[in-house]
Design an enzyme around this catalytic site. Structure first.
Site, PDB file in Angstrom:
ATOM      1  N   THR A  32       0.837  -1.200   0.000  1.00 18.31           N
ATOM      2  CA  THR A  32       0.000   0.000   0.000  1.00 18.31           C
ATOM      3  C   THR A  32       0.874   1.253   0.000  1.00 18.31           C
ATOM      4  OG1 THR A  32      -1.663  -1.199   1.262  1.00 18.31           O
ATOM      5  CG2 THR A  32      -1.784   1.202   1.358  1.00 18.31           C
ATOM      6  N   THR A  35       4.570   4.665  -3.374  1.00 19.03           N
ATOM      7  CA  THR A  35       5.754   4.102  -4.034  1.00 19.03           C
ATOM      8  C   THR A  35       5.422   2.755  -4.671  1.00 19.03           C
ATOM      9  OG1 THR A  35       7.029   5.141  -2.261  1.00 19.03           O
ATOM     10  CG2 THR A  35       8.232   3.680  -3.741  1.00 19.03           C
ATOM     11  N   GLY A  89       5.955  -0.524   0.322  1.00 19.10           N
ATOM     12  CA  GLY A  89       6.689   0.707   0.609  1.00 19.10           C
ATOM     13  C   GLY A  89       7.036   0.778   2.089  1.00 19.10           C
ATOM     14  N   ALA A  90       7.657   1.887   2.501  1.00 24.31           N
ATOM     15  CA  ALA A  90       8.037   2.044   3.907  1.00 24.31           C
ATOM     16  C   ALA A  90       8.020   3.513   4.281  1.00 24.31           C
ATOM     17  CB  ALA A  90       9.435   1.478   4.143  1.00 24.31           C
ATOM     18  N   ASP A  91       7.899   3.770   5.578  1.00 23.92           N
ATOM     19  CA  ASP A  91       8.043   5.141   6.080  1.00 23.92           C
ATOM     20  C   ASP A  91       9.493   5.426   6.430  1.00 23.92           C
ATOM     21  OD1 ASP A  91       5.237   5.820   5.966  1.00 23.92           O
ATOM     22  OD2 ASP A  91       5.018   4.277   7.489  1.00 23.92           O
ATOM     23  N   LYS A 101       6.529   0.953   9.114  1.00 24.29           N
ATOM     24  CA  LYS A 101       5.450   1.049   8.134  1.00 24.29           C
ATOM     25  C   LYS A 101       4.143   1.434   8.835  1.00 24.29           C
ATOM     26  CE  LYS A 101       4.806  -1.950   5.013  1.00 24.29           C
ATOM     27  NZ  LYS A 101       4.470  -0.787   4.168  1.00 24.29           N
ATOM     28  N   GLU A 110      -0.356  -5.526   6.004  1.00 20.46           N
ATOM     29  CA  GLU A 110       0.950  -5.556   5.323  1.00 20.46           C
ATOM     30  C   GLU A 110       1.895  -6.525   6.023  1.00 20.46           C
ATOM     31  OE1 GLU A 110       1.120  -1.022   3.505  1.00 20.46           O
ATOM     32  OE2 GLU A 110       1.799  -1.356   5.546  1.00 20.46           O
ATOM     33  N   LYS A 128      14.040   8.001   2.903  1.00 20.36           N
ATOM     34  CA  LYS A 128      13.513   7.075   3.929  1.00 20.36           C
ATOM     35  C   LYS A 128      14.616   6.258   4.611  1.00 20.36           C
ATOM     36  CE  LYS A 128       9.022   7.370   2.304  1.00 20.36           C
ATOM     37  NZ  LYS A 128       8.335   6.400   1.491  1.00 20.36           N
TER      38      LYS A 128
HETATM   39  C1  5RP Z   1       1.111   2.026   4.354  1.00 18.47           C
HETATM   40  C2  5RP Z   1       2.583   2.035   4.359  1.00 18.47           C
HETATM   41  C3  5RP Z   1       3.256   2.689   3.189  1.00 18.47           C
HETATM   42  O1  5RP Z   1       3.917   1.685   2.483  1.00 18.47           O
HETATM   43  C4  5RP Z   1       4.212   3.724   3.688  1.00 18.47           C
HETATM   44  O2  5RP Z   1       3.478   4.694   4.431  1.00 18.47           O
HETATM   45  C5  5RP Z   1       4.951   4.416   2.536  1.00 18.47           C
HETATM   46  O3  5RP Z   1       4.070   5.132   1.748  1.00 18.47           O
HETATM   47  P1  5RP Z   1       4.560   5.980   0.482  1.00 18.47           P
HETATM   48  O4  5RP Z   1       5.169   4.999  -0.484  1.00 18.47           O
HETATM   49  O5  5RP Z   1       3.307   6.615  -0.021  1.00 18.47           O
HETATM   50  O6  5RP Z   1       5.576   6.991   0.962  1.00 18.47           O
HETATM   51  O7  5RP Z   1       3.233   1.535   5.244  1.00 18.47           O
HETATM   52  O8  5RP Z   1       0.586   1.560   5.559  1.00 18.47           O
END
Ligand code: 5RP
Length: 231
Positions: A32, A35, A89-91, A101, A110, A128
């Protein structure tokens, strides 16, 4: 600091590159966020251009909707409990490949999908990638248990903030019908230990620290870097 369009270009580069990992016959977890959305879109193109055939397991309503739009055939964990690959993706990701995440409030599903996969891959831009995790940790909590979960998180040294909706009054509600707390722990030196402590809190459904990343697709200004977990 990169501008927004450079950031989007980096997200696209990382997301699209990981789509090459998918081979016909695979069962693939679809993450989700903005990215991995590039991965999902690229997989749609590969279906149309090359006749790629695989099954996707979405991690959220957002991922499911996009996958359907892209022509990806979907399945469920009940039908396919073991996945070949999960891409997300990741934060934030640290140099030891621990991950935070849940920026999209989807981290519970996830994590279930990532832990069901033989290989777990994260796609991210270089903003990140950090030495130590500092991003507030998203925590999904049962609404019934909110006050207890907040109290226990404070006892662990965190500062929990209930995530509020945009264009909606009140808290964000996850795909599972729960609340999300964003918990600032400052710099997290021992993510595994912190995660284990959070997992012991009654009513805490899942926290956003992931410890099973196999490979990071990192889009840097200098190009794409693939960082694998050392055995
Ligand atoms: C969702 C997530 C997303 O993968 C994470 O927030 C990264 O999002 P983005 O790719 O929009 O920066 O963990 O729960």
């Amino acid at each position: 600091m990169k501008d927004a369009s450079a950031n989007q270009t980096a997200k696209k580069a990382a997301g699209e590159a990981a789509a090459d990992l998918v081979k016909s016959g695979m069962v693939v977890g679809l993450g989700t966020g903005s990215t991995v959305a590039w991965t999902i879109k690229r997989l749609g193109e590969r279906i149309r251009e090359e006749g790629l055939e695989f099954l996707g397991i979405p991690t959220s309503f957002q991922a499911e909707s996009l996958a359907i739009e892209c022509g990806i055939r979907l399945s469920t964990l009940s039908q396919h409990p073991v996945l070949d690959l999960a891409i997300d993706g990741a934060d934030q990701v640290d140099e030891r490949l621990y991950v935070i995440k849940g920026g999209g409030a989807a981290h519970t599903r996830e994590k279930v999908v990532a832990c069901s996969a033989r290989q777990f891959v994260i796609v991210a831009d270089e903003s990140k990638y950090v030495k130590h995790l500092t991003h507030p940790v998203p925590v999904e909590a049962l609404p019934f248990a909110l006050r207890l979960v907040e109290k226990k998180l404070l006892e662990l040294g965190g500062r929990p903030v209930l995530r509020l909706g945009k264009m909606k009054d009140g808290p964000v509600i996850t795909d599972n019908g729960n609340f999300v707390l964003d918990v600032d722990f400052g710099s997290i030196e021992e993510p595994v230990e912190l995660g284990a402590r959070m997992s012991r809190i009654p009513g805490l459904v899942e926290h956003g620290i992931f410890e099973n990343l196999d490979e990071l697709f990192l889009a840097r200004e200098s190009g794409l870097e693939r960082i694998r977990r050392e055995e």
